[in-house]
Design a protein around this motif. Structure first.
Motif, short mmCIF file in Angstrom:
data_model
loop_
_atom_site.label_atom_id
_atom_site.label_comp_id
_atom_site.label_asym_id
_atom_site.label_seq_id
_atom_site.Cartn_x
_atom_site.Cartn_y
_atom_site.Cartn_z
N SER A 1 0.77 -1.13 0.18
CA SER A 1 0.24 -0.05 -0.19
C SER A 1 0.92 1.31 -0.02
N PRO A 2 0.31 2.39 -0.37
CA PRO A 2 1.11 3.58 -0.30
C PRO A 2 1.62 4.10 0.87
N THR A 3 0.61 3.66 1.97
CA THR A 3 0.87 4.16 3.55
C THR A 3 2.35 3.25 3.85
N GLN A 4 2.29 2.08 3.42
CA GLN A 4 3.37 1.09 3.71
C GLN A 4 4.86 1.53 3.14
N VAL A 5 4.78 2.04 1.88
CA VAL A 5 5.92 2.75 1.31
C VAL A 5 6.32 3.91 1.90
N ALA A 6 5.29 4.87 2.33
CA ALA A 6 5.70 6.00 3.02
C ALA A 6 6.26 5.65 4.46
N LEU A 7 5.77 4.75 5.10
CA LEU A 7 6.36 4.44 6.25
C LEU A 7 7.71 3.77 6.39
N LYS A 8 7.86 2.87 5.33
CA LYS A 8 9.22 2.15 5.11
C LYS A 8 10.22 3.28 4.72
N TRP A 9 9.93 4.22 3.90
CA TRP A 9 10.90 5.44 3.62
C TRP A 9 11.40 6.02 4.69
N LEU A 10 10.58 6.42 5.86
CA LEU A 10 11.09 6.85 7.00
C LEU A 10 11.78 5.75 7.79
N LEU A 11 11.40 4.49 7.84
CA LEU A 11 11.88 3.52 8.81
C LEU A 11 13.47 3.23 8.57
N ASP A 12 13.56 3.39 7.06
CA ASP A 12 14.96 2.89 6.53
C ASP A 12 16.08 3.67 6.98
N GLN A 13 15.69 5.07 7.37
CA GLN A 13 16.52 6.22 7.53
C GLN A 13 17.21 6.09 8.91
#
Length: 277
Positions: free
Chosen positions: A208-220
């Motif tokens: 989902s788009p929300t999962q992409v947006a969250l993982k972008w943050l959590l990868d940092q």
């Protein structure tokens, strides 16, 4: 991937549960459910009027208190030393705990004695009432003053941060000084679902788009995120974001998005720094 932020003695799960604006029994149920699903990071604040509901969930949960990271905050109109101490006492009582894992100043004030406020915050750490201390919604010049001039042993800063709002300057500073940065409103109040680039990346990975947006943050590095989620389906979906594998092409596409969309700026907010590009 390491799912913990380690900073200045802080060991905080990267993915937490934001509880604003949940109240009462609905909040208690949501927090209990999150803990049962495996969440170990709960974010609350005096101003949310739900610390008692979170505290009830902590009491009800079979998960030992020492395994749960709890963040709470003192409101900006309670930053005189005595008022801060009363706020801390109320928070501890509401949370049924003799300590808070991370205690933060929620917003800066324009009418305060900053050194005395910070001295009081530091005293909570020295007394063991707060395992770690931090600040929220501080622009970089103010954060720099607290860290460098007042030498406060902060562990974290919490700010609005998502794919539509850049925080590069704060992030660089946080990493230089070994601070965690917690992203609130990490899904831009669900606006990430409407962003074509995010939709495109989500379709590519079958998420989902929300999962992409969250993982972008959590990868940092140094970044945690606290999306609010009350339903079991949303709580599980956010947990599943940890397993999403974004690639360099995805990150380049997200980097190309405008990062100017600040959604949280109340009347009492500080003067924000120039937007990060």
């Amino acid at each position: 991937m390491q799912h913990i932020v380690n900073a200045q003695g802080l060991n905080m799960p990267k993915l937490g549960l934001g509880t604003w604006p949940m109240l009462g029994e609905a909040c208690t149920r949501a927090v209990e459910q999150a803990l049962a699903l495996g969440y170990r990071h709960i974010d609350t604040a005096a101003a949310y009027n739900n610390e008692d509901a979170v505290g009830q969930a902590l009491l009800n949960s079979p998960t030992p208190r020492e395994q749960i990271h709890v963040t709470s905050k003192v409101w900006w109109d309670q930053l005189q030393p005595d008022a801060m101490r009363h706020s801390m006492d109320r928070s501890l009582k509401a949370l049924h705990s003799d300590y808070i894992d991370l205690f933060m100043i929620h917003w800066p004030s324009t009418d305060w004695d900053l050194p005395r406020t910070i001295e009081t915050l530091v005293s909570f750490k020295e007394q063991g009432l707060a395992r770690n201390i931090g600040v929220a919604n501080f622009p970089l010049p103010l954060l720099r003053t607290v860290v460098e001039e007042l030498a406060a042993p902060l562990s974290a800063i919490q700010v609005e941060y998502h794919v539509l709002l850049g925080q590069n300057a704060l992030l660089d500073y946080a990493r230089q000084h070994d601070l965690a940065l917690t992203a609130y409103s990490p899904l831009a109040r669900n606006r990430v679902t409407e962003v074509p680039v995010i939709q495109q990346i989500a379709a590519k990975h079958g998420v989902s788009p929300t999962q992409v947006a969250l993982k972008w943050l959590l990868d940092q590095p140094n970044v945690a995120a606290i999306p609010k989620a009350s339903s079991e389906a949303n709580q599980l979906a956010n947990l599943a974001a940890l397993a999403v594998n974004l690639d360099d092409q995805d990150r380049a596409l997200i980097a190309g998005l405008s990062k100017r969309e600040r959604l949280v700026s109340p009347d009492f907010a500080p003067v924000w720094d120039a937007f990060d590009r």
